[in-house]
Motif scaffolding. Sequence first.
Motif, PDB file in Angstrom:
ATOM      1  N   LEU A 104     -44.720  -2.044  -8.505  1.00  0.00           N
ATOM      2  CA  LEU A 104     -45.971  -2.822  -7.993  1.00  0.00           C
ATOM      3  C   LEU A 104     -46.787  -2.180  -6.809  1.00  0.00           C
ATOM      4  O   LEU A 104     -47.719  -2.169  -6.562  1.00  0.00           O
ATOM      5  N   VAL A 164     -51.126  -7.296  -5.514  1.00  0.00           N
ATOM      6  CA  VAL A 164     -52.255  -7.672  -6.341  1.00  0.00           C
ATOM      7  C   VAL A 164     -53.700  -7.756  -5.563  1.00  0.00           C
ATOM      8  O   VAL A 164     -54.807  -6.935  -6.007  1.00  0.00           O
ATOM      9  N   LEU A 179     -54.661  -4.094  -5.050  1.00  0.00           N
ATOM     10  CA  LEU A 179     -55.259  -3.534  -6.330  1.00  0.00           C
ATOM     11  C   LEU A 179     -56.760  -3.735  -6.610  1.00  0.00           C
ATOM     12  O   LEU A 179     -57.283  -3.159  -7.090  1.00  0.00           O
ATOM     13  N   LEU A 193     -47.546  -6.569 -14.619  1.00  0.00           N
ATOM     14  CA  LEU A 193     -46.393  -5.817 -13.799  1.00  0.00           C
ATOM     15  C   LEU A 193     -46.098  -7.077 -12.655  1.00  0.00           C
ATOM     16  O   LEU A 193     -45.169  -7.275 -12.293  1.00  0.00           O
ATOM     17  N   ALA A 194     -47.311  -7.658 -12.038  1.00  0.00           N
ATOM     18  CA  ALA A 194     -47.165  -8.812 -10.970  1.00  0.00           C
ATOM     19  C   ALA A 194     -46.535 -10.076 -11.621  1.00  0.00           C
ATOM     20  O   ALA A 194     -45.562 -10.328 -11.079  1.00  0.00           O
ATOM     21  N   HIS A 229     -51.846  -4.113 -14.106  1.00  0.00           N
ATOM     22  CA  HIS A 229     -51.098  -4.564 -12.922  1.00  0.00           C
ATOM     23  C   HIS A 229     -50.835  -6.018 -13.038  1.00  0.00           C
ATOM     24  O   HIS A 229     -49.904  -6.775 -12.079  1.00  0.00           O
ATOM     25  N   TRP A 230     -51.516  -6.719 -13.589  1.00  0.00           N
ATOM     26  CA  TRP A 230     -51.257  -8.299 -13.783  1.00  0.00           C
ATOM     27  C   TRP A 230     -49.992  -8.461 -14.491  1.00  0.00           C
ATOM     28  O   TRP A 230     -49.173  -9.201 -14.300  1.00  0.00           O
ATOM     29  N   PHE A 256     -48.261   0.918  -7.436  1.00  0.00           N
ATOM     30  CA  PHE A 256     -49.425   0.793  -8.715  1.00  0.00           C
ATOM     31  C   PHE A 256     -50.687   1.640  -8.071  1.00  0.00           C
ATOM     32  O   PHE A 256     -51.093   0.673  -7.099  1.00  0.00           O
ATOM     33  N   THR A 257     -51.649   2.132  -8.697  1.00  0.00           N
ATOM     34  CA  THR A 257     -52.763   2.386  -8.466  1.00  0.00           C
ATOM     35  C   THR A 257     -53.776   2.021  -9.671  1.00  0.00           C
ATOM     36  O   THR A 257     -53.329   1.995 -10.704  1.00  0.00           O
ATOM     37  N   ALA A 280     -53.791   2.237 -14.098  1.00  0.00           N
ATOM     38  CA  ALA A 280     -53.970   1.075 -14.890  1.00  0.00           C
ATOM     39  C   ALA A 280     -54.890   1.486 -16.117  1.00  0.00           C
ATOM     40  O   ALA A 280     -54.996   0.815 -17.138  1.00  0.00           O
TER      41      ALA A 280
END
Length: 192
Positions: free
Chosen positions: A177, A35, A38, A68-69, A65-66, A180-181, A185
């Motif tokens: 994660l 995170v 990212l 996903l985290a 991404h939040w 992830f880029t 997002a």
Amino acid sequence: KFWHPADMPLIGPITYGTAGLALFGLAYLFILRAVWRLERTSGAAAGGASPLIGRGEGPPAGPAHWYLAAAAVASAFFTLSTHMHENHAFALLPLLILLADRGRRWFALLLVAAASIGVNMLTHDYILSAEVWSKIGGNSGYYHPGLFRDLSRLELAAAKANSVVTLGICAVLLASLARFTPRSAAPRTSAR
């Protein structure tokens, strides 16, 4: 035998419970680092100088991404920590629902997770377990200390398969994660 009490020594004074919490701690640090990466990348890509989380000139990478985290934390906590009840796995579903509109793979992961949690709940229900599951497939010879009886072959196969699926879900979330880029997002467009 694949079930051991959490307070049983694994290596020297390290118990299964301690090892599980250490693995969860490592997974949590991995998630925090991802995170952090990212957020820094999204700010720098938008023209800001490597901002701290929540600060800087650039916009954040977006909520995906939040979600996903948070899903990775929920999955890792249930998968790696000991003394987890089946109900603790439900925290994963709302987070996967938030990701499900991002594509078919996320929707498929949501369905697999929902099925896995459902199987986990059904096989751990005491009444169903004693009256139905214990009578299907014959006796496995494996004594379950929590149920005070031997499991049927169906119960043992379901427990082993569900453990593999649960580990797979956690691994997919952590790997997703890591890959992830901020570009991924961006919200999907509805223009055709």
